[in-house]
Motif scaffolding. Structure first.
Motif, PDB file in Angstrom:
ATOM      1  N   ILE A   1      13.389  -3.054 -10.863  1.00 12.80           N
ATOM      2  CA  ILE A   1      14.517  -3.428  -9.947  1.00 12.80           C
ATOM      3  C   ILE A   1      15.624  -3.876 -10.683  1.00 12.80           C
ATOM      4  CG2 ILE A   1      15.348  -5.438  -8.216  1.00 12.80           C
ATOM      5  CD1 ILE A   1      12.069  -5.752  -7.394  1.00 12.80           C
ATOM      6  N   THR A   2      15.506  -4.463 -11.966  1.00 15.67           N
ATOM      7  CA  THR A   2      16.559  -4.883 -12.521  1.00 15.67           C
ATOM      8  C   THR A   2      17.388  -3.728 -13.173  1.00 15.67           C
ATOM      9  OG1 THR A   2      15.511  -7.174 -13.340  1.00 15.67           O
ATOM     10  CG2 THR A   2      17.250  -6.358 -14.719  1.00 15.67           C
TER      11      THR A   2
ATOM     12  N   ARG B   1       8.363  -0.402   0.048  1.00 14.65           N
ATOM     13  CA  ARG B   1       8.606  -1.630   0.667  1.00 14.65           C
ATOM     14  C   ARG B   1       9.367  -2.674  -0.139  1.00 14.65           C
ATOM     15  NH1 ARG B   1       3.471  -0.263   2.684  1.00 14.65           N
ATOM     16  NH2 ARG B   1       2.298  -1.931   1.036  1.00 14.65           N
ATOM     17  N   ILE B   2       9.088  -2.811  -1.350  1.00 16.32           N
ATOM     18  CA  ILE B   2       9.634  -3.806  -2.155  1.00 16.32           C
ATOM     19  C   ILE B   2      11.047  -3.401  -2.588  1.00 16.32           C
ATOM     20  CG2 ILE B   2       9.632  -4.971  -4.438  1.00 16.32           C
ATOM     21  CD1 ILE B   2       6.386  -4.627  -4.223  1.00 16.32           C
ATOM     22  N   LEU B   3      11.287  -2.273  -3.033  1.00 14.00           N
ATOM     23  CA  LEU B   3      12.499  -1.754  -3.481  1.00 14.00           C
ATOM     24  C   LEU B   3      13.528  -1.753  -2.180  1.00 14.00           C
ATOM     25  CD1 LEU B   3      11.315   1.400  -5.645  1.00 14.00           C
ATOM     26  CD2 LEU B   3      12.410  -1.199  -6.293  1.00 14.00           C
ATOM     27  N   GLN B   4      13.095  -1.536  -1.121  1.00 14.99           N
ATOM     28  CA  GLN B   4      14.029  -1.488   0.278  1.00 14.99           C
ATOM     29  C   GLN B   4      14.475  -2.852   0.492  1.00 14.99           C
ATOM     30  OE1 GLN B   4      12.122  -1.256   4.110  1.00 14.99           O
ATOM     31  NE2 GLN B   4      13.760   0.093   4.765  1.00 14.99           N
ATOM     32  N   GLU B   5      13.762  -3.765   0.093  1.00 15.65           N
ATOM     33  CA  GLU B   5      13.983  -5.416   0.230  1.00 15.65           C
ATOM     34  C   GLU B   5      15.399  -5.487  -0.544  1.00 15.65           C
ATOM     35  OE1 GLU B   5      13.582  -7.709   2.701  1.00 15.65           O
ATOM     36  OE2 GLU B   5      12.932  -5.890   3.663  1.00 15.65           O
ATOM     37  N   TYR B   6      15.254  -5.224  -1.900  1.00 17.22           N
ATOM     38  CA  TYR B   6      15.981  -5.506  -2.890  1.00 17.22           C
ATOM     39  C   TYR B   6      17.205  -4.478  -3.085  1.00 17.22           C
ATOM     40  CZ  TYR B   6      12.892  -8.788  -4.859  1.00 17.22           C
ATOM     41  OH  TYR B   6      12.119  -9.894  -5.274  1.00 17.22           O
TER      42      TYR B   6
ATOM     43  N   PRO C   1      18.588  -4.560   1.656  1.00 15.58           N
ATOM     44  CA  PRO C   1      18.254  -5.689   2.530  1.00 15.58           C
ATOM     45  C   PRO C   1      18.685  -5.559   3.734  1.00 15.58           C
ATOM     46  CG  PRO C   1      19.973  -6.437   1.050  1.00 15.58           C
ATOM     47  CD  PRO C   1      19.589  -5.175   0.459  1.00 15.58           C
ATOM     48  N   PRO C   2      18.229  -6.337   4.846  1.00 16.58           N
ATOM     49  CA  PRO C   2      18.847  -6.439   6.136  1.00 16.58           C
ATOM     50  C   PRO C   2      20.217  -7.157   6.134  1.00 16.58           C
ATOM     51  CG  PRO C   2      16.581  -7.590   6.058  1.00 16.58           C
ATOM     52  CD  PRO C   2      16.866  -7.019   5.019  1.00 16.58           C
ATOM     53  N   GLU C   3      21.063  -6.831   6.867  1.00 17.87           N
ATOM     54  CA  GLU C   3      22.286  -7.454   7.165  1.00 17.87           C
ATOM     55  C   GLU C   3      22.848  -7.541   8.516  1.00 17.87           C
ATOM     56  OE1 GLU C   3      25.226  -5.716   4.575  1.00 17.87           O
ATOM     57  OE2 GLU C   3      24.179  -5.763   2.762  1.00 17.87           O
TER      58      GLU C   3
ATOM     59  N   GLY D   1      21.552   3.042   5.532  1.00 20.66           N
ATOM     60  CA  GLY D   1      21.714   2.862   3.917  1.00 20.66           C
ATOM     61  C   GLY D   1      20.505   3.412   3.253  1.00 20.66           C
ATOM     62  N   ASP D   2      19.316   3.363   3.962  1.00 21.43           N
ATOM     63  CA  ASP D   2      17.983   3.750   3.284  1.00 21.43           C
ATOM     64  C   ASP D   2      17.931   5.296   2.620  1.00 21.43           C
ATOM     65  OD1 ASP D   2      16.583   1.558   3.284  1.00 21.43           O
ATOM     66  OD2 ASP D   2      15.724   1.817   5.482  1.00 21.43           O
ATOM     67  N   LYS D   3      17.423   5.205   1.430  1.00 25.94           N
ATOM     68  CA  LYS D   3      17.136   6.570   0.751  1.00 25.94           C
ATOM     69  C   LYS D   3      15.758   7.021   1.335  1.00 25.94           C
ATOM     70  CE  LYS D   3      16.776   8.204  -3.946  1.00 25.94           C
ATOM     71  NZ  LYS D   3      16.614   7.750  -5.292  1.00 25.94           N
ATOM     72  N   VAL D   4      15.727   8.244   1.777  1.00 28.19           N
ATOM     73  CA  VAL D   4      14.547   9.135   2.639  1.00 28.19           C
ATOM     74  C   VAL D   4      14.393  10.011   2.099  1.00 28.19           C
ATOM     75  CG1 VAL D   4      14.907   7.369   4.776  1.00 28.19           C
ATOM     76  CG2 VAL D   4      16.118   9.390   4.707  1.00 28.19           C
ATOM     77  N   MET D   5      12.847  10.717   2.604  1.00 28.40           N
ATOM     78  CA  MET D   5      12.683  12.045   2.150  1.00 28.40           C
ATOM     79  C   MET D   5      11.953  12.810   3.245  1.00 28.40           C
ATOM     80  SD  MET D   5       9.866  13.216  -0.747  1.00 28.40           S
ATOM     81  CE  MET D   5      10.946  13.187  -2.070  1.00 28.40           C
TER      82      MET D   5
END
Length: 736
Positions: A526-527, A562-567, A570-572, A588-592
């Motif tokens: 993530i960093t 799931r984790i990367l989506q949260e970081y 995130p929901p706004e 804004g999600d990256k999808v395939m």
């Protein structure tokens, strides 16, 4: 318990798996939000609901439905409202008003019993009258079928697909042989059909069940990349699936062969069982390759002059092997150019293009994915397109067996030369479609790296063509100076040769962060994506790709996404999202896209909404961004490369998944500014050299591995890649 009655004004939310629905009900008292589980529900319907009023802490007063009943509209206003709700296509509010003013309370009887009388109304032809009546009848039939199918635990989405395929025959199919569903309806596998069969009362040793289980097992192996299974392996796997002792399974193989669903072929390694489609596809690919392999008479001195002129005029410099590749391309109907990163494939392709142009030939360039085609365009300066677009997708998924394309043997490509890049990604069905559209006399040049992973789809086309020994193959091995300055390139070749890679982090583009704790690895990933790599490689966080060997597990695609989506997204407030099955899609999600869909429409528009291009087809591996979720239309819009926008109805969201992390296999043909590869212990049959080599070669500017250096070194020395059962090389040699 309270009762209310009214019209479904607007469906706010619906979970297609369990039928949970939130909708607005309209009646004389105003609008009420209702929640509950419904087998089937449409806007415009008149419902009688039993339940209780509740107060939601966020949404206020609601009516929690415990039971419901669909009612026929009773008064003229109600009848007009239902007809004009959109429930019947082609009947809007104005036309609904004219129908009701003409027939009043008799409207529904007229539609059902005397539909031809609708033609008495201005704007309704006899044909339209019949269509309105058919739709009204279809609504009744579909509702009954949906409720019937729900008894067997089938989701509403799947029930709709089943009904669309079988119509009123659905009852007979379910009660006589539900295993047909697995063959005919996409989304129904053997296990779903088996559950239905057990509820219907079909015995576990029924002939239907055993034949279906064997064929399902064979088709599952196709999903693993195999073209056939050995008979003993097939029967063992099928026995495990069926869970019963079958004394004479070979009898069922003969039955399937007589139904033309399978082909049985004797070979040195035992009896091979093919799904018929793939057996004949392999045979035809071999035949078409031979048809194209025509020698072309080009004088040596002419070739030498042309190549020298190309070098003088373009600044390209070819070594002896690259020159040989250009000569072979000119002289043969088919040739293969293969080599690893930095070995000069692009320079060689450019020289070929210049040669064929100087001869006045028409050239097509293509690659399996949009990203690979874009890279080919950038590298050559000539327009390249996806193979699917080159072949012009027909939009009919049923045509996939014969290609699914408008370009074919009856309407071939008008080209003298076709050059295909990233051939390791091309599976057997796509190769079959491509060859079907290329006429003998056209030169076909296949470019790829045989050390990459095989295609996601079935077959090992590039490897088999090379292994057949029937076509000229030029292998580039020399790493050119500029590429040799990159540790990505140098280390990729070391991995491929099984040599030790130094992990001292003194490189400018190849890093290894040694970590053992999965949570620490994820934190580092993530960093890297949020803070470190975007500036280092001058790219957006979106462009940096996480590649992982597996779907499951602590560092698998599903958990990482799931984790990367949260970081990363995130929901706004104001950012819409849609929950579907076990995943959430957010603007804004990256999808395939995870399967080929030949019917989905895409379009490219200006910023002012003017359409400048449109077409059909979204394909397995295409990646994009969710740019809009429209809760009223119930659509999710994804923007793919080249600003192509695709609207997905909610019921098609099973074709999308989050793509912050993707499997290394799915990354084939793509190139990213930077890749991050989390790495911990995994199954040896998966953690092999080719997988690591493919992952590392996806990066253009920077590779960062995070995890166990022991696993990394073990993968370099593990050459036990999973072999695929294919026989294309044998078919080619047999015909030759």
């Amino acid at each position: 318990m309270d009762s209310i009655k009214g019209y479904v004004e607007h469906i706010v939310y619906r979970n297609e798996d369990n039928g949970y629905t939130v909708f607005h009900l309209e009646n004389n008292d105003g609008e009420m939000t209702c929640v509950g589980n419904f087998h089937y529900i449409e806007e415009g319907e008149l419902l009688k609901l039993d339940g209780e009023y509740t107060t939601h802490k966020m949404y206020g007063l609601q009516f929690a439905v415990e039971s419901s009943e669909v009612c026929e509209p009773e008064d003229l206003v109600s009848i007009e409202r239902y007809l004009g709700s959109g429930a019947i296509k082609g009947v809007g509010t104005a036309l609904a008003g004219r129908i009701v003013r003409k027939f009043k309370e008799d409207t529904f009887r007229i539609i059902e019993e005397e539909p031809e009388r609708l033609a008495e109304i201005k704007g309704i032809s006899e044909r339209k009258a019949r269509e309105i009546a058919a739709q009204a009848e279809e609504k009744k039939d579909m509702r009954q079928a949906m409720i019937y199918l729900q008894k067997y635990g089938i989701s509403t989405t799947l029930a709709a697909k089943i009904y669309q395929h079988y119509g009123r025959n659905v009852y007979r199919v379910i009660e006589e042989n539900p295993y047909q569903l697995a063959d005919h309806v996409s989304g129904v596998g053997f296990k779903t059909a088996d559950e239905i069969a057990s509820k219907v009362g079909i015995h576990t040793d029924s002939d239907y069940r055993i034949r279906s289980g064997i064929f399902y097992t064979l088709m599952q192996s196709v999903n693993e990349g195999h073209i056939y299974l050995r008979q003993n392996v097939l029967l063992y796997r099928a026995g495990e699936l069926l869970g019963v002792e079958i004394p004479d399974m070979e009898k069922y193989l003969m039955d399937l062969a007589m139904e033309k669903k399978i082909v049985m072929k004797q070979a040195e390694d035992g009896n091979r069982i093919y799904a018929s489609r793939y057996y004949y596809m392999e045979l035809n690919v071999a035949r078409m390759l031979h048809d194209l392999n025509i020698s072309c008479d080009v004088a040596e001195d002419h070739m030498n002059r042309r190549i020298q002129a190309i070098e003088d005029n373009t600044g390209l410099h070819l070594d002896e092997i690259q020159r040989k590749a250009v000569v072979e391309a000119a002289r043969r109907g088919i040739m293969v150019l293969t080599g690893g990163p930095g070995t000069g494939k692009t320079t060689t392709i450019n020289a070929m293009i210049h040669f064929f142009e100087s001869e006045g030939m028409d050239i097509y360039l293509a690659a399996p994915t949009g990203r690979a085609a874009k890279r080919m365009t950038e590298a050559t300066g000539y327009e390249a397109q996806t193979i699917h677009r080159l072949l012009e997708v027909s939009g009919n998924p049923e045509d996939e067996n014969i290609g699914g394309f408008q370009r074919n043997a009856e309407n071939p490509l008008e080209a003298d030369v076709v050059i295909i890049d990233e051939m390791s990604m091309v599976d057997l069905p796509l190769m079959y479609a491509l060859l079907g559209a290329i006429m003998p006399g056209t030169r076909l040049i296949l470019v790829g790296d045989r050390n990459q992973l095989p295609s996601v789809g079935p077959g090992s086309v590039l490897k088999d063509i090379i292994d057949s020994g029937c076509f000229p193959v030029v292998m580039l091995t020399k790493i050119f100076r500029q590429a040799g300055e990159s540790d990505i390139v140098v280390n990729a070749h070391k991995i491929n040769r099984g040599e030790e890679v130094v992990l001292d982090n003194k490189s400018r583009d190849f890093f290894f962060l040694k970590r053992q704790d999965p949570n620490m690895i994820i934190s580092n990933v993530i960093t890297l994506i949020q803070k470190k790599l975007p500036k280092y490689v001058d790219a957006r966080p979106y462009d940096i790709q996480v590649l992982t060997p597996m779907r499951k597990g602590v560092l698998g695609v599903e958990r990482l996404n799931r984790i990367l989506q949260e970081y990363l997204n995130p929901p706004e407030a104001g950012k819409k999202e849609k929950e579907y099955s076990d995943r959430i899609f957010r603007e804004g999600d990256k999808v395939m896209q995870i399967k080929n869909n030949y019917q989905l429409e895409w379009e490219i528009s200006t910023r002012y909404g003017m359409t400048i291009d449109k077409g059909l087809g979204v394909f397995n591996g295409d990646m994009g961004i969710v740019c809009e979720i429209n809760t009223y239309e119930e659509t999710v819009t994804v923007e793919y490369d080249e600003k192509k926008k695709v609207k997905y109805p909610y019921q098609l969201l099973d074709e999308l998944e989050l793509a912050y992390a993707v499997t290394i296999h799915k990354s084939q043909g793509s190139e990213y500014p930077a890749v991050v590869i989390p790495l911990l212990q995994g199954p040896r049959q998966l953690y092999h050299r080719n997988l690591l080599y493919t992952a590392v070669t996806r990066a253009r500017k920077c590779v960062t591995l995070v995890g166990s250096d022991t696993v990394f070194q073990d993968m370099i020395h593990n050459t036990n890649e999973q072999n695929r059962n294919t026989s294309l090389a044998e078919r080619i040699r047999e015909i030759g």
